[in-house]
Design a protein around this motif. Structure first.
Motif, mmCIF file in Angstrom:
data_model
loop_
_atom_site.group_PDB
_atom_site.id
_atom_site.type_symbol
_atom_site.label_atom_id
_atom_site.label_comp_id
_atom_site.label_asym_id
_atom_site.label_seq_id
_atom_site.Cartn_x
_atom_site.Cartn_y
_atom_site.Cartn_z
ATOM 1 N N VAL A 84 0.853 -1.183 0.000
ATOM 2 C CA VAL A 84 0.000 0.000 0.000
ATOM 3 C C VAL A 84 0.894 1.239 0.000
ATOM 4 C CG1 VAL A 84 -1.752 1.258 1.316
ATOM 5 C CG2 VAL A 84 -1.781 -1.261 1.278
ATOM 6 N N GLY A 85 0.580 2.193 -0.869
ATOM 7 C CA GLY A 85 1.313 3.450 -0.896
ATOM 8 C C GLY A 85 0.784 4.393 0.168
ATOM 9 N N LEU A 86 1.687 5.085 0.851
ATOM 10 C CA LEU A 86 1.329 6.074 1.872
ATOM 11 C C LEU A 86 1.875 7.427 1.442
ATOM 12 C CD1 LEU A 86 2.352 4.061 5.073
ATOM 13 C CD2 LEU A 86 0.131 4.058 3.891
ATOM 14 N N ILE A 87 0.994 8.434 1.436
ATOM 15 C CA ILE A 87 1.410 9.768 1.006
ATOM 16 C C ILE A 87 0.663 10.794 1.836
ATOM 17 C CG2 ILE A 87 -0.317 9.860 -0.832
ATOM 18 C CD1 ILE A 87 1.875 11.258 -2.592
ATOM 19 N N ALA A 95 8.119 5.805 -7.143
ATOM 20 C CA ALA A 95 8.147 5.418 -5.723
ATOM 21 C C ALA A 95 6.951 4.547 -5.350
ATOM 22 C CB ALA A 95 8.191 6.669 -4.840
ATOM 23 N N LEU A 96 5.794 4.778 -5.996
ATOM 24 C CA LEU A 96 4.594 4.029 -5.643
ATOM 25 C C LEU A 96 4.177 3.016 -6.713
ATOM 26 C CD1 LEU A 96 2.415 6.807 -3.937
ATOM 27 C CD2 LEU A 96 3.984 5.164 -2.885
ATOM 28 N N ALA A 97 5.029 2.778 -7.676
ATOM 29 C CA ALA A 97 4.723 1.817 -8.735
ATOM 30 C C ALA A 97 4.416 0.449 -8.127
ATOM 31 C CB ALA A 97 5.887 1.705 -9.707
ATOM 32 N N GLY A 98 3.337 -0.176 -8.609
ATOM 33 C CA GLY A 98 3.005 -1.531 -8.188
ATOM 34 C C GLY A 98 2.170 -1.648 -6.924
ATOM 35 N N VAL A 99 1.871 -0.539 -6.243
ATOM 36 C CA VAL A 99 1.033 -0.637 -5.043
ATOM 37 C C VAL A 99 -0.403 -0.940 -5.455
ATOM 38 C CG1 VAL A 99 2.530 0.928 -3.731
ATOM 39 C CG2 VAL A 99 0.466 1.835 -4.846
ATOM 40 N N GLU A 100 -1.154 -1.598 -4.576
ATOM 41 C CA GLU A 100 -2.548 -1.951 -4.895
ATOM 42 C C GLU A 100 -3.535 -0.876 -4.456
ATOM 43 O OE1 GLU A 100 -4.111 -4.951 -1.545
ATOM 44 O OE2 GLU A 100 -2.168 -5.525 -2.383
ATOM 45 N N PHE A 106 10.543 23.545 5.613
ATOM 46 C CA PHE A 106 11.179 23.247 6.912
ATOM 47 C C PHE A 106 12.474 22.456 6.779
ATOM 48 C CE2 PHE A 106 6.449 22.657 7.654
ATOM 49 C CZ PHE A 106 6.215 23.958 8.070
ATOM 50 N N ASN A 107 13.199 22.577 5.656
ATOM 51 C CA ASN A 107 14.428 21.807 5.440
ATOM 52 C C ASN A 107 14.216 20.299 5.532
ATOM 53 O OD1 ASN A 107 16.189 23.914 4.852
ATOM 54 N ND2 ASN A 107 16.536 24.341 7.018
ATOM 55 N N LEU A 108 13.015 19.834 5.202
ATOM 56 C CA LEU A 108 12.706 18.403 5.225
ATOM 57 C C LEU A 108 12.658 17.886 3.797
ATOM 58 C CD1 LEU A 108 9.835 18.516 7.849
ATOM 59 C CD2 LEU A 108 12.207 17.840 8.230
ATOM 60 N N ARG A 109 13.158 16.673 3.587
ATOM 61 C CA ARG A 109 13.145 16.092 2.250
ATOM 62 C C ARG A 109 11.793 15.458 1.969
ATOM 63 N NH1 ARG A 109 18.614 13.236 2.998
ATOM 64 N NH2 ARG A 109 17.458 11.425 2.310
ATOM 65 N N PRO A 110 11.230 15.679 0.787
ATOM 66 C CA PRO A 110 9.949 15.071 0.441
ATOM 67 C C PRO A 110 10.060 13.551 0.354
ATOM 68 C CG PRO A 110 10.829 16.323 -1.417
ATOM 69 C CD PRO A 110 11.759 16.522 -0.275
ATOM 70 N N SER A 111 8.989 12.881 0.763
ATOM 71 C CA SER A 111 9.019 11.419 0.782
ATOM 72 C C SER A 111 7.616 10.847 0.769
ATOM 73 C CB SER A 111 9.761 10.920 2.029
ATOM 74 O OG SER A 111 9.116 11.401 3.201
ATOM 75 N N VAL A 112 7.532 9.559 0.499
ATOM 76 C CA VAL A 112 6.311 8.765 0.599
ATOM 77 C C VAL A 112 6.683 7.462 1.304
ATOM 78 C CG1 VAL A 112 5.236 9.749 -1.470
ATOM 79 C CG2 VAL A 112 6.646 7.685 -1.674
ATOM 80 N N GLY A 113 5.680 6.621 1.557
ATOM 81 C CA GLY A 113 5.944 5.331 2.192
ATOM 82 C C GLY A 113 5.345 4.192 1.392
ATOM 83 N N ARG A 114 5.938 3.018 1.566
ATOM 84 C CA ARG A 114 5.411 1.774 1.006
ATOM 85 C C ARG A 114 5.181 0.833 2.187
ATOM 86 N NH1 ARG A 114 6.153 0.924 -4.629
ATOM 87 N NH2 ARG A 114 6.101 -1.316 -4.261
#
Length: 154
Positions: free
Chosen positions: A5-8, A22-27, A130-138
């Protein structure tokens, strides 16, 4: 069966090109709020999307107050986190009984395990602040266990 599962969260109207890899293949994609215009349509090109309201989102019938799902036998709660003021893993674990809790709002990546439960903030995927790097989760769920990988979008 394994579920991915992709988390954003906190896209604020921006879907970076790197999100597609980054989220390729998530259901399924779970969006933890502060969505912005056009984001859900873009993400739906990857997988079905469920999303919650953030504190900056206008009224949109596609956004829910919170989500309660069961995937692979695990309960998942998704909310933006602003409903708790300044969300912390301790506040989230006290407020929600789910096995996996997904939130946003702080723009800070976080993965915490406590008493067999998982709390995840995938970080902000939108404009860098805020000097934070963009990201997502799997999020991977297999054999009744959850694991998460944070994916840097820069």
């Amino acid at each position: 069966m394994t579920h991915v599962v992709g988390l954003i969260s906190d896209t604020h109207g921006l879907v970076r090109a790197s999100v597609f890899d980054a989220l390729a293949g998530v259901e399924l994609i779970l969006h933890a709020g502060d969505v912005g215009d056009g984001v859900l349509e873009e993400l739906e090109a990857i997988a079905p999307v469920r999303a919650v309201f953030g504190n900056t989102d206008p009224v949109d019938p596609r956004l829910e107050e919170s989500l309660e799902l069961t995937i692979g036998g695990l309960s998942i709660h998704v909310s933006h986190g602003h409903e708790l003021g300044a969300p912390t893993p301790q506040k989230l674990l006290a407020a929600y009984a789910a096995d996996v809790i997904v939130y946003g709002h702080t723009h800070r990546q976080l993965v915490t395990r406590a008493d067999g439960r998982l709390v995840v903030n995938p970080g902000a995927a939108g404009q860098r602040r805020f000097n934070l790097r963009p990201s997502v989760g799997r999020l991977t769920i297999a054999d009744g266990a959850a694991a998460v990988e944070l994916v840097d979008l820069t």
